[in-house]
Design a protein around this motif. Structure first.
Motif, PDB file in Angstrom:
ATOM      1  N   LYS A  91      -1.043  -0.462  -4.358  1.00 47.23           N
ATOM      2  CA  LYS A  91      -1.320  -1.456  -3.420  1.00 47.23           C
ATOM      3  C   LYS A  91      -1.277  -1.046  -2.338  1.00 47.23           C
ATOM      4  O   LYS A  91      -0.847  -0.283  -1.714  1.00 47.23           O
ATOM      5  N   VAL A  92      -2.597  -1.710  -1.478  1.00 49.71           N
ATOM      6  CA  VAL A  92      -2.654  -1.308   0.154  1.00 49.71           C
ATOM      7  C   VAL A  92      -1.622  -2.339   0.621  1.00 49.71           C
ATOM      8  O   VAL A  92      -1.864  -3.630   0.661  1.00 49.71           O
ATOM      9  N   ARG A  93      -0.462  -2.105   1.164  1.00 48.53           N
ATOM     10  CA  ARG A  93       0.680  -2.987   1.859  1.00 48.53           C
ATOM     11  C   ARG A  93       0.278  -3.699   2.891  1.00 48.53           C
ATOM     12  O   ARG A  93       0.243  -4.944   3.156  1.00 48.53           O
TER      13      ARG A  93
ATOM     14  N   ALA B 261      -8.313   3.336   0.349  1.00 52.35           N
ATOM     15  CA  ALA B 261      -7.555   3.220   1.600  1.00 52.35           C
ATOM     16  C   ALA B 261      -8.729   3.310   2.794  1.00 52.35           C
ATOM     17  O   ALA B 261      -8.459   2.692   3.929  1.00 52.35           O
TER      18      ALA B 261
ATOM     19  N   VAL C  70      -2.552   4.687  -4.324  1.00 54.17           N
ATOM     20  CA  VAL C  70      -3.813   4.160  -3.902  1.00 54.17           C
ATOM     21  C   VAL C  70      -5.011   4.976  -3.790  1.00 54.17           C
ATOM     22  O   VAL C  70      -4.586   6.413  -3.267  1.00 54.17           O
TER      23      VAL C  70
ATOM     24  N   VAL D  42       0.312   2.041   2.589  1.00 53.19           N
ATOM     25  CA  VAL D  42      -0.196   2.126   1.231  1.00 53.19           C
ATOM     26  C   VAL D  42       0.766   2.557   0.282  1.00 53.19           C
ATOM     27  O   VAL D  42       1.641   3.310   0.609  1.00 53.19           O
TER      28      VAL D  42
END
Length: 476
Positions: A98-100, A120, A115, A111
């Motif tokens: 997940k890209v946070r 990214a 990822v 991230v």
């Protein structure tokens, strides 16, 4: 072999999708990127949360079982491959993807470690920013592996190695403890900089589960030149001139030999090598007001005037620029199609690059004058990929073993004697562990082993990578 009770507890924790045991599904995780090392594992563990990574490590500590963290499995040194004992689990980061968050004001991206680097980059671009880390494997390598190897790439000259871009980290230690330091701060003097221990540690101290990376303004304008070098052109002096006269807007300064260029198929016929090889130089700027094209033309005029270039081609379109970079980035693929190569990831001080090219070439010729070299790399930061091509008809693995034993030590001795190193950006892994033992300063190596013993006293983190388990660990 791990206890069957442990496997059952892992299935209960991770679910069936989180524990792979089918031999066909295991196979891709058990061979290194260069197909030099093949290992065994009772299972590949695929956690989907940080809590699950913690649970895995608690079980590994309880059962004293080795865990080999694996991100995109693009290591050149078998740093993410289990050994042949069948007693080590692979911990794949692929489901932590997940890209946070992307923060445009703080110019940072947070991230998960699984990822893919390219994703990214795309997330940063969508927010109008740029992640200045560019690798040939960016479409498959993952952030955790990039951090674990402290990857370099094409823009180190301008933006530094991975460690220069990491603002914060989240790491699970060998006993399951979570170390969360996901801050976006540029300044933070609150004790030891713990994150630096894990950057370049290749999963031997803990499992990186998240990271905060530094972003920069998008370099909207680029000016790129293909420089056909004269024989003996002084690369360090040329780089110094280009940096000075461009106000240090140089983002890349790449060297390519004629033999490396010949390995690339479909190259633009206008892009030739000079008698001394090629330099691919690029200036970049986020400003719409800086005339970097004119600046590059002026700088290249000085390079020609100094007698260092036979010809210079400046890209007039994005397509021309892309073709220049395609040539540079597909050299490894060209080596593979040729039959493979034995890779030497050499780094020497900038001022000694030309000296190393001469001394290394002499060493190879003395060993076997029939051998061919493919030499290219980021000479802007002193890194040369000094590769010996596998002769037609020879077995790649047998040739690699022979060169590693008989020729490589001479090349490494030359580099070390010039104040350089045997591994610039590929790491140590399993393949270069003996080189680290041989060449490291004894005091520095003692500290390295002490850090390993402190973070991983029972040797469950990527056992066999970087530090020889047979040596024992010290934590005093």
């Amino acid at each position: 072999m791990p206890d069957t009770a442990m496997l059952q507890r892992l299935r209960e924790t991770l679910g069936e999708a989180g524990v792979l045991t089918d031999p066909e599904r295991l196979a891709p995780y058990l061979v290194d990127h260069r197909d030099l090392v093949r290992g065994k594992a009772p299972a590949v563990l695929r956690p989907s949360s940080v809590a699950q990574v913690q649970a895995i490590m608690r079980l590994a500590a309880e059962y004293r079982v080795g865990i080999v963290p694996q991100a995109g499995n693009t290591s050149y040194c078998a740093g993410a491959t289990p050994d042949a004992s069948g007693g080590q689990f692979v911990l794949s980061l692929e489901r932590l993807d997940k890209v946070r968050a992307v923060d445009p004001l703080d110019a940072a991206i947070s991230v998960d470690s699984g990822v893919i680097l390219q994703r990214a980059q795309e997330a940063a671009a969508a927010a109008g920013l740029y992640l200045p880390l560019s690798l040939g494997s960016e479409g498959s390598c993952r952030i955790g592996g990039v951090i674990g190897t402290n990857a370099g790439g094409l823009s180190v000259l301008r933006y530094g190695m991975t460690r220069d871009l990491v603002l914060g980290l989240e790491v699970v230690l060998a006993d399951g403890t979570l170390v969360s330091d996901m801050k976006k701060l540029r300044k933070n003097n609150t004790g030891y900089d713990i994150r630096q221990n894990f950057i370049g540690a290749e999963g031997t101290l803990g499992v990186v589960t998240g990271a905060v990376l530094k972003l920069i303004p998008v370099p909207h304008r680029r000016a790129t030149a293909w420089v056909e070098l004269t024989a003996g052109a002084p690369l360090p002096e040329m780089l110094a001139l280009v940096r000075r006269e461009s106000s240090d807007l140089v983002s890349s300064f790449e060297f390519i030999t004629a033999r490396s260029l010949a390995l690339v198929s479909g190259a633009d016929g206008r892009l030739k090598s000079g008698s001394g090889g090629v330099i691919l130089v690029e200036l970049s700027s986020s400003s719409q007001h800086l005339p970097i094209e004119e600046l590059l033309e002026g700088v290249m005029g000085e390079v020609v005037e100094a007698g260092w270039a036979e010809d210079v081609i400046i890209a007039q379109t994005e397509a021309q620029r892309a073709d220049m970079w395609r040539i540079r980035e597909t050299i490894p693929e060209g080596e593979k199609h040729f039959g493979g190569s034995v890779k030497h990831d050499i780094s020497v001080p900038l001022g000694r690059t030309v000296d190393f090219l001469a001394a290394g070439g002499a060493a190879v010729a003395a060993y076997d004058p029939a051998l061919e070299l493919s030499v290219y790399g980021h000479v802007g930061d002193g890194n040369l990929h000094y590769n010996v091509l596998v002769p037609p008809g020879e077995d790649r693995l047998a040739f690699t073993d022979r060169i590693g034993r008989e020729l490589a030590p001479a090349l490494y001795d030359i580099a070390i004697g010039m104040g350089g190193t045997f591994s610039a950006e590929h790491g140590v892994g399993r393949l270069k562990r003996g080189l680290l033992q041989h060449y490291a300063d004894p005091g520095r190596y003692r500290v390295l082993r002490g850090i390993k013993g402190l973070f991983d006293p029972h040797g469950v983190m990527n056992p066999g990578a970087m530090v020889d388990p047979a040596e024992g660990l010290i934590a005093d």
